[in-house]
Scaffold this motif. Structure first.
Motif, PDB file in Angstrom:
ATOM      1  N   GLY A 281       0.863  -1.118  -0.073  1.00 33.35           N
ATOM      2  CA  GLY A 281      -0.034  -0.067   0.034  1.00 33.35           C
ATOM      3  C   GLY A 281       0.734   1.311  -0.034  1.00 33.35           C
ATOM      4  N   ASN A 282       2.124   1.197  -0.116  1.00 32.37           N
ATOM      5  CA  ASN A 282       3.077   2.492  -0.193  1.00 32.37           C
ATOM      6  C   ASN A 282       2.805   2.906  -1.566  1.00 32.37           C
ATOM      7  N   ARG A 299       9.013   7.330  -1.959  1.00 29.59           N
ATOM      8  CA  ARG A 299       8.227   6.133  -1.318  1.00 29.59           C
ATOM      9  C   ARG A 299       7.246   6.801  -0.220  1.00 29.59           C
ATOM     10  N   TYR A 300       5.956   6.973  -0.316  1.00 31.47           N
ATOM     11  CA  TYR A 300       5.349   7.422   0.596  1.00 31.47           C
ATOM     12  C   TYR A 300       4.664   6.413   1.316  1.00 31.47           C
ATOM     13  N   ASP A 301       4.894   6.411   2.603  1.00 32.68           N
ATOM     14  CA  ASP A 301       5.009   5.292   3.602  1.00 32.68           C
ATOM     15  C   ASP A 301       3.161   5.023   3.620  1.00 32.68           C
ATOM     16  N   GLU A 302       2.777   3.933   3.363  1.00 32.12           N
ATOM     17  CA  GLU A 302       1.171   3.641   3.765  1.00 32.12           C
ATOM     18  C   GLU A 302       0.695   3.982   5.076  1.00 32.12           C
ATOM     19  N   LYS A 303       1.439   3.621   6.245  1.00 34.05           N
ATOM     20  CA  LYS A 303       0.923   3.936   7.426  1.00 34.05           C
ATOM     21  C   LYS A 303       0.763   5.267   7.812  1.00 34.05           C
ATOM     22  N   SER A 304       1.496   6.159   7.063  1.00 36.47           N
ATOM     23  CA  SER A 304       1.439   7.734   7.345  1.00 36.47           C
ATOM     24  C   SER A 304       0.838   8.376   6.326  1.00 36.47           C
ATOM     25  N   LEU A 305      -0.006   7.843   5.447  1.00 38.07           N
ATOM     26  CA  LEU A 305      -0.778   8.297   4.258  1.00 38.07           C
ATOM     27  C   LEU A 305      -1.833   9.462   4.716  1.00 38.07           C
ATOM     28  N   ILE A 308      -0.784  14.610   8.428  1.00 39.38           N
ATOM     29  CA  ILE A 308      -0.388  15.763   7.950  1.00 39.38           C
ATOM     30  C   ILE A 308       0.870  15.741   6.987  1.00 39.38           C
ATOM     31  N   ARG A 309       1.897  15.119   7.754  1.00 39.63           N
ATOM     32  CA  ARG A 309       3.016  15.208   7.073  1.00 39.63           C
ATOM     33  C   ARG A 309       3.509  13.498   6.910  1.00 39.63           C
ATOM     34  N   PRO A 310       3.099  12.968   5.788  1.00 39.21           N
ATOM     35  CA  PRO A 310       3.313  11.410   5.522  1.00 39.21           C
ATOM     36  C   PRO A 310       4.974  11.465   5.609  1.00 39.21           C
ATOM     37  N   THR A 311       5.393  10.145   5.816  1.00 36.33           N
ATOM     38  CA  THR A 311       6.816   9.842   6.063  1.00 36.33           C
ATOM     39  C   THR A 311       7.179   9.678   4.426  1.00 36.33           C
ATOM     40  N   VAL A 312       8.176  10.087   3.812  1.00 37.76           N
ATOM     41  CA  VAL A 312       8.422   9.974   2.355  1.00 37.76           C
ATOM     42  C   VAL A 312      10.031   9.451   2.310  1.00 37.76           C
TER      43      VAL A 312
END
Length: 373
Positions: A281-282, A299-305, A308-312
């Protein structure tokens, strides 16, 4: 002694070259002669535009020099003796046949042994094709410079994204039945654009078609311009995908956007070329840095989508070239192309697969910063 050593070395090189050529001849003779393929250890050396893995695990690469198949050990140029066309996209349909989109020679159908070339003479909208898509009923869609063509196995139906004037502005809804009879009106405000970048059928059966200008949603009867929360159209969208949750993702001139059916979320305003969802789901994207001169794989981490500021995580091959063809292989590795180099990323190391990348590139040669954006 040194002179004898040099002569001995030259003899060894000569024997190696002869052996290598004979080995290639042997391998070629085992291949189907009707496909007229050429086996090489070098792989592509021109711009890579699309990468796919087939049902058997082979990797297919669309390049400016043809279609290459990589079986894990050697590269085979499938089209070198058929055409000199540059290729942009690859599709393996549900029957296991392949479709190759070219940038000026139409579409090539390949059943594993022989080719058939479809062009405007057969009903294709234009010989410059950028994308290929198979819908749920098995129809094949071809998007390119002259609109989009739908092929049902017997004939083509073509759609042109023509824009017309309403009282105050361009109409947002165009009836498909009268589409071909609408005059191609050009004004100073807008120029119509028929170039199709992407085609997608969502889980509700609606089709999404992006042009070099707007994105259209087609319900089988009408084309509607898709607009954001402010009423503005999405411009020059290069990729549209639907994720596992049913969200629509758009990447293009206005950056990376997600639409869940009600809410719009913007992840970056920088130009995004390709968007891909992996098995976890990334979300992976190719995008330009602010300077516009270098490209990165993100890569945008699925758990942080939902944050407000997702992990990239960003990967920069430092080639200064566009990055194309993201896909996840059966083993979980991410493949992509930049220039004439085919790369494989296992989560820690980026490795060039073809011989134009001589060694494994570690993190000190690629940028792997984890950051929020």
């Amino acid at each position: 002694m040194k002179q004898y050593a040099r002569i001995y070395t030259l003899l060894l090189m000569l024997v190696f070259n002869i052996s290598f050529k004979e080995q290639n001849k042997t391998n070629l003779s085992k291949d189907d002669t009707r496909s007229k393929t050429v086996i090489t250890s070098l792989g592509p050396n021109s711009d890579i535009r699309n990468i796919k893995q087939d049902k058997k695990g082979n990797v297919w690469i669309a390049t400016n020099d043809g279609i290459f198949k990589y079986d894990g050990g050697s590269f085979t140029n499938i089209t070198s003796k058929i055409t000199s066309a540059a290729f942009s996209s690859i599709l393996e349909d549900r029957k296991g046949n392949f479709w190759f989109a070219s940038l000026g020679s139409g579409v090539f159908y390949y059943n594993g042994t022989s080719f058939r070339n479809f062009t405007t003479r057969d009903g294709l909208a234009n010989n410059g094709v950028l994308t290929i898509y198979e819908d749920k009923t098995g129809n094949i869609w071809f998007g390119g410079e002259g609109g989009v063509s739908r092929y049902d196995g017997k004939s083509f139906q073509n759609f042109s994204m023509k824009e017309i004037l309403s009282n105050n502005n361009f109409a947002t809804i165009i009836n498909a039945k009268t589409l071909e009879s609408i005059p191609n009106i050009i004004t100073r405000e807008k120029l119509p654009n028929n170039t199709i970048n992407a085609v997608l059928e969502d889980r509700t059966g609606k089709f999404w078609l992006s042009t070099r200008r707007e994105v259209y949603v087609y319900n089988g009867e009408t084309f509607t311009v898709f607009r954001n929360k402010d009423g503005n159209p999405f411009m020059n969208v290069r990729t549209i995908i639907e994720d596992k949750k049913g969200n629509i993702w758009l990447g293009g001139q206005d950056g990376l956007w997600r639409y869940d059916g009600n809410t719009f979320t913007n992840f970056t305003e920088h130009f995004v070329g390709q968007v891909y969802e992996d098995k976890k789901g990334n979300i992976w994207t190719t995008s330009a840095r602010p300077n516009g001169r270098t490209w990165i794989l993100s890569r945008y981490d699925e758990k942080s989508l939902s944050d407000i500021r997702p992990t990239v995580t960003q990967i920069n091959p430092n080639s200064g070239r566009l990055i194309f063809g993201i896909f996840e292989a059966n083993d979980g590795n991410i493949w992509f192309g930049s220039g004439g180099v085919l790369y494989r990323y296992d989560g820690n190391t980026v490795t060039p697969v073809n011989s134009f990348g001589i060694k494994s590139l570690m993190s000190d040669e690629f940028d792997f910063p984890s950051s929020n954006c």
